[in-house]
Design an enzyme around this catalytic site. Sequence first.
Site, PDB file in Angstrom:
ATOM      1  N   GLU A  27       0.816  -1.215   0.000  1.00 27.50           N
ATOM      2  CA  GLU A  27       0.000   0.000   0.000  1.00 27.50           C
ATOM      3  C   GLU A  27       0.852   1.268   0.000  1.00 27.50           C
ATOM      4  O   GLU A  27       0.759   2.118   0.889  1.00 27.50           O
ATOM      5  CB  GLU A  27      -0.950   0.007   1.195  1.00 27.50           C
ATOM      6  CG  GLU A  27      -1.968  -1.096   1.177  1.00 27.50           C
ATOM      7  CD  GLU A  27      -2.941  -1.051   2.340  1.00 27.50           C
ATOM      8  OE1 GLU A  27      -4.027  -1.646   2.227  1.00 27.50           O
ATOM      9  OE2 GLU A  27      -2.609  -0.426   3.377  1.00 27.50           O
ATOM     10  N   GLU A  51      -6.652  -7.734  -0.975  1.00 25.46           N
ATOM     11  CA  GLU A  51      -7.191  -7.780   0.382  1.00 25.46           C
ATOM     12  C   GLU A  51      -8.686  -7.500   0.301  1.00 25.46           C
ATOM     13  O   GLU A  51      -9.096  -6.376   0.020  1.00 25.46           O
ATOM     14  CB  GLU A  51      -6.518  -6.758   1.299  1.00 25.46           C
ATOM     15  CG  GLU A  51      -5.030  -6.994   1.509  1.00 25.46           C
ATOM     16  CD  GLU A  51      -4.403  -5.981   2.466  1.00 25.46           C
ATOM     17  OE1 GLU A  51      -5.163  -5.299   3.203  1.00 25.46           O
ATOM     18  OE2 GLU A  51      -3.159  -5.864   2.471  1.00 25.46           O
TER      19      GLU A  51
END
Length: 667
Positions: free
Chosen positions: A145, A307
Site C-alpha cells: 500500500e 485484500e
Amino acid sequence: MKHYTFGVDYYPEHWPRERWATDAKMMREMGIEVVRMGEFSWAMFEPSAGEFHFETLDEAIAILGREGIDVILGTPTAAPPAWIIEQNPEIQPTNWHGHQRFFGGRHHDCQSNPVYREHIRRYVTAFAAHYADNPHVMGWQVDNELGNSHGDLCYCPSCEKRFRRWLKEKYGTIEELNRAWGTAFWSQGYPDFEHIHAPKITAAWGQNPSQDLDWRRFTSDLVCEFHQFQADILRKAAPDKWITHNLMGFSSKPSYYKLGEQLDFASHDQYPGGHFHARHNEYRADWHAAELDFIRAVKQKSFWIMEQQSGITGWEILGRTPRPGQLGLWAMQCVAHGADTIVFFRWRSCAMGTEQYWHGLLPHNGVPGRYFREVAAFMKQYAPLLREISGAGPKAEVAILRSYEQEYAFQIQPHHPQHSYIQHLAAYYKALHRANVPVDFVGEHHDWADYKVLIAPLQFLMTPEMAEKLRAYVQRGGRLLLTWRSGVKDATNLCHTEGAVPCMVDDLCGLALAEYDCLRDAEGKVLWGAQEGEAYSSRHWCDIVETTTAETLATYGHDFYAGTPAVTRNAFGQGAAYYVGTTPGDELADRITAQLLADAHLSPLMETPHGVEAVRRVKDGRTYLFLLNHNDHPAHADLPAGFRTWDGAEWTGELTPMGVQVFVKEA
C-alpha cells in the site's frame, strides 16, 4: 499466466508451526488456490545485516504447496526492523512540521534515503535469489500500500536533496524555475537550486501553490521510482514471475497510472465496512463501485483484489459487523466490476499488535464461524464463474477523466472548504451508477475515441495539448462535459492572463466567464428548462457565464445572477460540449447525465430499485449481468430480454437481502 479464483492473506509467523498443516488443509478444502504472505516479516528473515533465515518461510511454502496452494511473496520494505532503525535512525521520515516519525508502526521509512535503499538492495536481492526457482512462488508484491501511512510523505534532508535534483532536471535553470513558480510574489525568488527546501509549514501557513504542485508531482514520482527500484531487482532474478502491487482506490499520493506501468496487473485492497469510514449506516455501494472501476483503469484490464474484507475491521476502534450474506455480496461486487481473483484478508484474526481487531475468516481461536462458512459457500458456488469470465470487461461507452494533476491542484487550493476533487467526480459517477450505466475511468494519456460520452470535471490546469485533445474528441462526435474552474491555470499552477476563462476551450464551450461565487454557508438553486423549470439544488460554487454560441439548458434560481446560465450545451463539429457551472446535488446530477445519455443515444442496462446494482462483463460474445442487492430487505427486478440465470436456477424476480444473482446472454 496461471489463473486463480480465490486466495487468502496468511501470516504463519503469528501461529505455532503445529497449526500450519491444519491451516493449509482447511484452505484447500475451502477452495483457496493462492496465498499472499511475507510482506511484513523482515525482522524474522534478516535478524542482523546479511544474516538471512528463510527456513520458516520455506517450510510454510512447502506445506501449502503440498496442498496444491501457490504463493505470492511481498517484499517487507514497509516495515524495516528495529536493528536497522537503531543503526540508521536517519531513515525515519520527517513530517510537514519538521518532526521525525519513529519506529513502532509501519512505513517508518524515508523512501529516498540512500542508506535505506542499500538495506533494501541487500535484502531484496537475497530474497529474490532464494525464491527465484521455487515452483510454488508465482509472483511478487512490492512493499505494501505505497502512500498509506505517509499522510504527508517525508520532508527530510534526503528528500529535499532529491527534490532539488528533480527540479533541475525539469527546469534546467533557476531563472526558469523562478518564472514558473511566480517567485516574485512575497520575495520568494531563489538565487540557486540549493536554496530550495521541501514546502514545510510556514509562518503564514499558505504555500506557494506552484512549488506545492511540483512537490506533489515529485513525491508521486519518488514513490513510483521506489517501487521500480525493487521491481528491477525482482525481474532480473526471476523474469518468469509476475509483479503486482496492492493499490488503494482513489488514494492520491502516487499516480497509479504511472505505478501501473511497472505492474503485470493491478491489485486493490477493498474494505466496504472499514472502520475508517466516516459513516457506517449509509449506502456506499456506489463509492466502492467507483474505486473498483478506477482500479480497472490503471491497466485498462481486469485486476486482483489482494485484500478483501472478511470480517469486522478495526485498529483502536472497530467498524460494524458484516451482515449475513454481505461478505459474499462485497466480493461479488468486485467480480462484477472486473476482479478476476479475490484474496481475502485475512486467514485468522491476529492475537497481537495493532490489527488485533481486524478480523479474518477465522476468529482468534481458529474455530470456523459464520464468516468462514459464508465465504466457503460463496467460493464453492462461484469459483467456476471466475474461471469462465477471466479477462472480461464492462464494454463501457461512458468515461470519466480522473487526473492526478488536477487533484493535486485542488488539494492545494480547494476553493470551498467542503469541496473535494474526487467527491466532485463521484457526483457524476454516482448518477451513472444509479442509472446502471457502465463507466470507465480514463487518464489524460488514454485514447478516448471509443467513448460516446466523456465527463471531464474540474480541468483547472489547462494546456494547449489538453485543449486540443478535448477539442478533437468533440469534433469527431463525442459528447464532452466540462465544469466550473476549467481553463483557469497553466501547467505550473499560475493563472492564465490572456484569453477568456475557460481559457483555450472557451470556443469549444461557447461561453466565457464573467464572475463567480463561492457558496459559503449557502446552497444553490438551478432551474432546468424555461423560466419556472424543474428546480434542483447545487453547492460549493457558481460560475456566472455569458454565452456566445452555447444554448442554455438550465439557469440559476438564486442570488443576483438568477436567470443566468448554469448548464449549457454547445454544438461543435460533429459533437457537443456541455458546461456545468456548479456542483450538482444528486437530482441535478441525474438530470445532467440523463441529458448526456440521450444526446449520445445510450441506454442504461436496466432499471432497478434503490440499492440494487446492475453491472455487466462481456467476453467472447457473452454478456454476464450481475444483480447485487445492497439492501437489508428483498428487492424485485425485471430482467431484460434474452438473459438466463448463469447457474441454471429458476429466476423468480426476487433478490434476497444482501443477495446476488448472475445472468448470461449469448450474442
